[in-house]
Design a protein around this motif. Structure first.
Motif: not given
Length: 316
Positions: A218-235
């Protein structure tokens, strides 16, 4: 005979369009022993079409004779051109500029234009100088702001380096330090959220880590990195559907996450999709990195993809 060394004492009392008209009244005044002078007479005689432009031929007398001369002209029905000649604004200009060096000898109309033009020029210079001063002040403020930002970035970089070094050794301490920084407005909030997410991930607190990674999003423009990090936790939380959804979004921005997406499909038993996304990743990697074919881990990945592909074919 007129003494031309004292011409500054002469005052215009009447204006004529043609020289012969002026001569009639000049002769009349001289017959009454009043010194008279015709200003711009020669100019109008040579260039008679300049008469209106320069204000005609001026009949002038000495200041001491003005009242007597005006009375004579008034009796003859001649329009006076002394103080009454210039009414309103022109008279005001004439009275205040007739003694000016050089300018005072000009026709009052030209003096008026000169004064107005000078006033406009001064106004433009004032506005321009004000804009220059404002530009200088703004530039100085911008320079000071940039210097403060540079100092701030330098301090942040140093502290983040210290925070990262602590994170690898003692994640709990690093998390406490990052949270203390997060309470201030001095530090980069998105970078702190990323480090907090990473710290909690190291401590296997995947849900909390996911929350901080989402804050980073929500604070950054690095969408790909943020989404991948969230997905890693969800995994790690075995929320495979959400992990797949976020990895798909991330891979649209950065093709490197195609491998992560393929891996989720692989561990969930969806080998067809695993085969498809591993293939997309491999093709994209080979296209962008010609040396990838010599990378041992990339070679192993291709072998795994080939094995999966054989299983998919055999199950059809």
């Amino acid at each position: 005979m007129i003494n031309f060394y004292y011409m500054d004492d002469f005052v215009t009392i009447a204006v004529f369009q043609y020289p012969h008209e002026a001569h009639v009244w000049k002769s009349k005044l001289e017959s009454l022993e009043i010194e008279a002078f015709l200003k711009d007479e020669m100019t109008v005689q040579v260039y008679n079409f300049y008469s209106n432009a320069i204000g005609g031929v001026k009949l002038q007398v000495r200041e001491r004779d003005v009242e007597v001369a005006q009375s004579i002209l008034q009796q003859g029905g001649v329009v006076q051109a002394s103080k009454e000649q210039y009414s309103g604004y022109f008279n005001w200009i004439n009275e205040r500029t007739k003694t000016w060096p050089l300018v005072g000898k000009w026709p009052v109309e030209i003096r008026t234009v000169f004064i107005i033009a000078s006033a406009i020029l001064l106004l433009i210079m004032f506005i321009f100088s004000a804009e220059i001063m404002e530009f200088i002040e703004t530039s100085q403020k911008d320079r000071e702001i940039k210097e403060l930002e540079a100092e701030s970035r330098g301090a942040e970089t140093q502290l983040f380096q210290e925070l990262d070094s602590i994170m690898t050794i003692n994640p709990e301490q690093a998390i406490l330090l990052a949270k203390s920084y997060l309470d201030t407005t001095y530090f980069n909030e998105s970078a702190l959220c990323w480090r907090l997410g990473y710290g909690y991930y190291q401590l296997d607190s995947f849900k909390v880590a996911s929350e901080y990674f989402e804050a980073f999003l929500s604070l950054s423009d690095y969408r790909a990195e943020g989404l991948a990090a969230v997905a890693k936790c969800q995994l790690k939380l075995k929320d495979y559907d959400e992990a797949i959804r976020n990895y798909k979004y991330a891979s649209n921005k950065n093709k490197v996450h195609l491998q992560d997406l393929a891996y989720v499909y692989e561990i969930t038993g969806d080998l067809e999709n695993a085969d498809e996304y591993y293939t997309q990743y491999i093709q994209n990697r080979e296209l962008k990195d010609k040396s990838a074919v010599f990378n041992p881990s990339f070679i192993k990945l291709k072998e795994k993809r080939d094995s999966i592909h054989l299983i998919v074919i055999s199950n059809r």
